[in-house]
Enzyme design. Structure first.
Site, PDB file in Angstrom:
ATOM      1  N   GLY A  49       0.844  -1.206   0.000  1.00 43.96           N
ATOM      2  CA  GLY A  49       0.000   0.000   0.000  1.00 43.96           C
ATOM      3  C   GLY A  49       0.872   1.245   0.000  1.00 43.96           C
ATOM      4  O   GLY A  49       2.068   1.181   0.275  1.00 43.96           O
ATOM      5  N   LYS A  86      -0.116 -11.101  -3.790  1.00 43.52           N
ATOM      6  CA  LYS A  86       1.027 -10.428  -4.438  1.00 43.52           C
ATOM      7  C   LYS A  86       2.354 -11.143  -4.197  1.00 43.52           C
ATOM      8  O   LYS A  86       3.419 -10.538  -4.342  1.00 43.52           O
ATOM      9  CB  LYS A  86       1.099  -8.972  -3.981  1.00 43.52           C
ATOM     10  CG  LYS A  86      -0.126  -8.176  -4.439  1.00 43.52           C
ATOM     11  CD  LYS A  86       0.114  -6.684  -4.455  1.00 43.52           C
ATOM     12  CE  LYS A  86      -1.111  -5.979  -5.058  1.00 43.52           C
ATOM     13  NZ  LYS A  86      -1.060  -4.531  -4.919  1.00 43.52           N
ATOM     14  N   ILE A 132      -0.017  -0.191  13.472  1.00 41.43           N
ATOM     15  CA  ILE A 132      -0.062   1.256  13.229  1.00 41.43           C
ATOM     16  C   ILE A 132      -1.499   1.698  12.890  1.00 41.43           C
ATOM     17  O   ILE A 132      -1.894   2.814  13.199  1.00 41.43           O
ATOM     18  CB  ILE A 132       0.867   1.626  12.037  1.00 41.43           C
ATOM     19  CG1 ILE A 132       2.273   1.041  12.222  1.00 41.43           C
ATOM     20  CG2 ILE A 132       0.912   3.135  11.817  1.00 41.43           C
ATOM     21  CD1 ILE A 132       3.022   1.519  13.422  1.00 41.43           C
ATOM     22  N   TYR A 177       6.636  13.333  19.781  1.00 40.68           N
ATOM     23  CA  TYR A 177       7.715  14.018  19.070  1.00 40.68           C
ATOM     24  C   TYR A 177       7.995  15.349  19.757  1.00 40.68           C
ATOM     25  O   TYR A 177       9.143  15.760  19.910  1.00 40.68           O
ATOM     26  CB  TYR A 177       7.375  14.269  17.596  1.00 40.68           C
ATOM     27  CG  TYR A 177       6.703  13.124  16.878  1.00 40.68           C
ATOM     28  CD1 TYR A 177       6.916  11.811  17.282  1.00 40.68           C
ATOM     29  CD2 TYR A 177       5.872  13.347  15.787  1.00 40.68           C
ATOM     30  CE1 TYR A 177       6.288  10.763  16.626  1.00 40.68           C
ATOM     31  CE2 TYR A 177       5.253  12.308  15.128  1.00 40.68           C
ATOM     32  CZ  TYR A 177       5.444  11.016  15.551  1.00 40.68           C
ATOM     33  OH  TYR A 177       4.822   9.992  14.904  1.00 40.68           O
ATOM     34  N   GLU A 212      -3.153  10.679  28.370  1.00 37.36           N
ATOM     35  CA  GLU A 212      -4.198  11.611  27.971  1.00 37.36           C
ATOM     36  C   GLU A 212      -5.518  11.169  28.577  1.00 37.36           C
ATOM     37  O   GLU A 212      -5.597  10.102  29.203  1.00 37.36           O
ATOM     38  CB  GLU A 212      -4.284  11.715  26.446  1.00 37.36           C
ATOM     39  CG  GLU A 212      -4.637  10.405  25.754  1.00 37.36           C
ATOM     40  CD  GLU A 212      -4.429  10.448  24.243  1.00 37.36           C
ATOM     41  OE1 GLU A 212      -3.513  11.150  23.768  1.00 37.36           O
ATOM     42  OE2 GLU A 212      -5.182   9.762  23.535  1.00 37.36           O
ATOM     43  N   HIS A 240      -8.501  10.880  19.240  1.00 40.09           N
ATOM     44  CA  HIS A 240      -8.272   9.455  19.457  1.00 40.09           C
ATOM     45  C   HIS A 240      -9.563   8.796  19.952  1.00 40.09           C
ATOM     46  O   HIS A 240     -10.251   9.360  20.806  1.00 40.09           O
ATOM     47  CB  HIS A 240      -7.193   9.234  20.529  1.00 40.09           C
ATOM     48  CG  HIS A 240      -5.805   9.545  20.049  1.00 40.09           C
ATOM     49  ND1 HIS A 240      -4.812   9.974  20.904  1.00 40.09           N
ATOM     50  CD2 HIS A 240      -5.250   9.482  18.828  1.00 40.09           C
ATOM     51  CE1 HIS A 240      -3.697  10.159  20.206  1.00 40.09           C
ATOM     52  NE2 HIS A 240      -3.938   9.874  18.952  1.00 40.09           N
TER      53      HIS A 240
END
Lengths: 291, 380
Positions: free
Chosen positions: A18, A43, A96, A160, A210, A248
């Site tokens: 992808g 594939k 992910i 980050y 969070e 989220h």
């Protein structure tokens, strides 16, 4: 040392063909991660910049001894792909993919827990970076160097931001682990903090939480009882209104449950210092480790 | 996604959970037509997503057509705790002998589904839990095993359900769990679950929260609407595929990544400002997405200043700068902007902004500086 991913990582990527899968796989490979194979049903026989593609995880494991999986397929296929990787004998799965249905996550979590020896990190996470060794995921590695601070976070860009604040003060990282922003993360703060506690390279642990759920409160209890290394906390979402999902899927204050204030208080009551801004987190790290 | 009562009841009915007969009405005439079809007495119920509808006068029983008309006229347009009633649900009145409570909720901490049953229904269950926790029977359901008959019996016996209705209550619970799993709900709650005079059972109310991430598998649910709760900016953002939450302040916020945006709101609040919104432009945002996002933020007339807080990972700061420049060309904002660009291609992004020399756009080197600056310019 570092945790979870390093020079021994033999990565197989589900969804390697992808657009996003190819882009990030090649980024990881350029960083020096040993990407041994990819999986895209139908594939087999193709390759992505020299990385062979297979129809099944089973074959990628048989042919290349893959020991780590990265899941990049769209949400409707992701739970199945995680289960397939586990069935093929892979012990570390990094998912992910954002947007996996919660009931899928619940079934996957329950099954993997029963298997007992498979670790899932994510979903809806930026992956794991061990600077200088391996990058599995989408963390922009250029901002981080090797060092003694372990970071575990529910958010990507906030990691980050905090990592960058630490870097500007001269700190590097043992590993940076994104556990993801979904309601049923495969790995909790506790799971990752336990690994950092046992990692000789890590001298300070930064945990970035969070709103939503109670993982930070549980981590506070765990830290008080089991962790000898200093831990610095951060919690995002003090201004979040109740009942609203803040980006989220797992970031929601339900009634009076899961507020940032309660989480910060739980950590502080157990002696974990909590920065009120990302900059403060770095300031506290300087105080603890020396600038 | 939270459903209105009538949407929840229709969802229940699809899975065989017994609910009173009823019909939807958006006008007074429709309400009377539905009531005539059902036969009197009927209950006229305001459809808004908030507790305390009954106390606010949003639920009324009508013995005949004239009463039904009067109640529908009174309730449509009524304000219930800030929400305007635009829809009604008209249903047959029930002969209630007892009121119970039942729910299945996605329990994040336990990583399992929590089933709850109580014979103390019809009131706030959190209050019951506080005053008399033993009045609520609870158990966790293994998602790979599902809800078995013995689970239902155990809940019934532990909750003290009347012996003669253990069977119908158990059957209702099984159907409710079926609905919860099949529709991929985070919550299905029945309060009250009624035992009627004839000892049959029904869900007299329905509270359902669906998993937004699963809506792709349930297109019919994805189309459900709640006009009283729709906010124009949130609607606009949804159509454009942006993650936006309206807040009540006057400083527009745009960032990339949910955690960073939440953190930005907090830092702005600490600097003395009040955020007008949460907007996550997402990873890898392209210039068009940024332009589109600026339009959404500025469509809120309360916004006095806008803060861009970008830490580029996959997102490239030059793309963000290009998007902002295009937004200025297309919509000519009248409010000041403060922009903080850090991370991937930050130098290029800052240079683009410097060259474009946009009116009333300030730059900041750090997140804290950006927050102080935007609060200052919003007050000016």
């Amino acid at each position: 040392m570092s945790i979870l991913v390093d020079k021994d990582t033999r990565l197989c990527v589900s969804g390697i063909t992808g657009r996003e899968g190819t882009f990030h796989t090649l980024n990881n490979k350029r960083y020096g991660t040993n990407v041994v194979a990819g999986v895209t049903p139908g594939k087999e026989g193709q390759d992505v910049d020299g990385i062979p593609v297979y129809n099944t995880f089973r074959k990628a494991v048989d042919e290349h001894g893959a020991n780590t999986a990265m899941i990049f397929v769209p949400p409707r296929f992701a739970a199945d792909s995680i289960l397939e990787a586990a069935d093929a004998g892979i012990k570390l799965i990094v998912a992910i993919t954002e947007g996996i249905p919660a009931h899928d996550e619940l079934r996957v979590y329950t099954h993997l827990k029963r298997l007992g020896d498979v670790r899932l990190v994510g979903p809806n996470c930026p992956g794991i970076l061990s600077p200088g060794k391996a990058n599995v995921g989408i963390i922009p590695a250029a901002f981080f160097k090797e060092g003694n601070v372990g970071v575990v976070s529910r958010s990507g860009t906030l990691t980050y931001q905090i990592g960058n604040e630490l870097a500007q003060r001269g700190f590097g990282n043992s590993s940076i682990v994104g556990i993801g922003g979904d309601p049923v993360p495969g790995s909790s703060f506790i799971d990752i903090i336990e690994l950092f506690e046992n990692d000789p390279q890590t001298e300070l642990i930064v945990m970035s939480g969070e709103i939503g759920g109670s993982a930070e409160e549980e981590a506070a209890e765990y830290i008080a009882a089991n962790v000898s290394k200093p831990v610095v906390g951060y919690i995002a979402g003090f201004t979040a209104p109740p009942g609203k999902t803040m980006g989220h899927a797992g970031a929601i204050v339900s009634g009076s449950q899961g507020t940032a204030a309660a989480k910060a208080e739980a950590l502080e009551s157990k002696g974990v210092r909590v920065g009120r801004t990302p900059t403060q987190v770095a300031d506290i790290a300087v105080e603890i480790l020396g600038g | 996604m939270d459903l209105l009562e009538y949407q929840g009841k229709q969802l229940f009915a699809r899975h065989g959970v017994p609910v009173p007969r009823g019909g939807y009405a958006a006008t007074v005439d429709e309400a009377v037509d539905v009531a005539d079809g059902l036969g009197y007495p009927v209950v006229v119920k305001a459809q808004v997503q908030i507790g305390g509808r009954g106390k606010a006068g949003g639920i009324k029983i009508a013995q005949d057509r004239d009463e039904c008309r009067a109640h529908a006229e009174a309730i449509l347009g009524m304000d219930i705790r800030g929400l305007t009633v635009r829809e009604l649900w008209i249903e047959e009145a029930s002969d209630i002998a007892s009121e119970y409570y039942a729910s299945f909720v996605f329990d994040r901490a336990a990583k399992a589904t929590l089933a709850m049953l109580s014979t103390k229904g019809g009131m706030d269950i959190e209050a019951v839990a506080e005053e008399d926790p033993s009045a609520i029977a609870r158990l966790h359901i293994d998602p790979l095993l599902g809800f078995q008959d013995y689970h239902a019996r155990r809940l019934c016996f532990e909750a003290g359900v009347d012996a003669d209705v253990v069977r119908p209550v158990s059957a209702l619970l099984a159907k409710l769990y079926e609905a919860y799993v099949a529709e991929e709900a985070m919550l299905v709650e029945v309060n009250p679950l009624i035992i009627k005079q004839d000892r049959s059972v029904a869900a007299l109310d329905a509270k359902v929260t669906l998993d937004d991430n699963a809506l792709f598998r349930h297109p019919e649910n994805a189309e459900l609407r709640n006009p009283s709760a729709e906010d124009p900016q949130e609607q606009m953002a949804k159509e454009r595929g942006l993650t936006y939450v309206k807040l009540d302040g006057d400083i527009g916020i745009l960032g990339n990544g949910a955690g960073l945006v939440m953190s930005t709101l907090d830092v702005v609040a600490q600097a003395g400002g009040r955020p007008a919104n949460f907007l996550d432009a997402g990873g890898g945002s392209k210039a068009e997405a940024i332009t589109s996002a600026v339009e959404v933020i500025l469509s809120d007339p309360k916004v006095k200043a806008v803060l861009f807080n970008i830490f580029g990972g996959i997102t490239r700061c030059d793309e963000v700068a290009r998007g902002l420049i295009t937004a200025f060309e297309q919509i000519k904002p009248q409010v000041p902007f403060v922009v903080r660009l850090d991370g991937t291609n930050d130098q290029e992004g800052r240079q683009l902004l410097a060259d474009a020399n946009l009116p009333n756009v300030h730059t900041a080197a750090t997140m804290d500086e950006a927050a102080s600056k935007v609060v200052e310019v919003a007050r000016a």
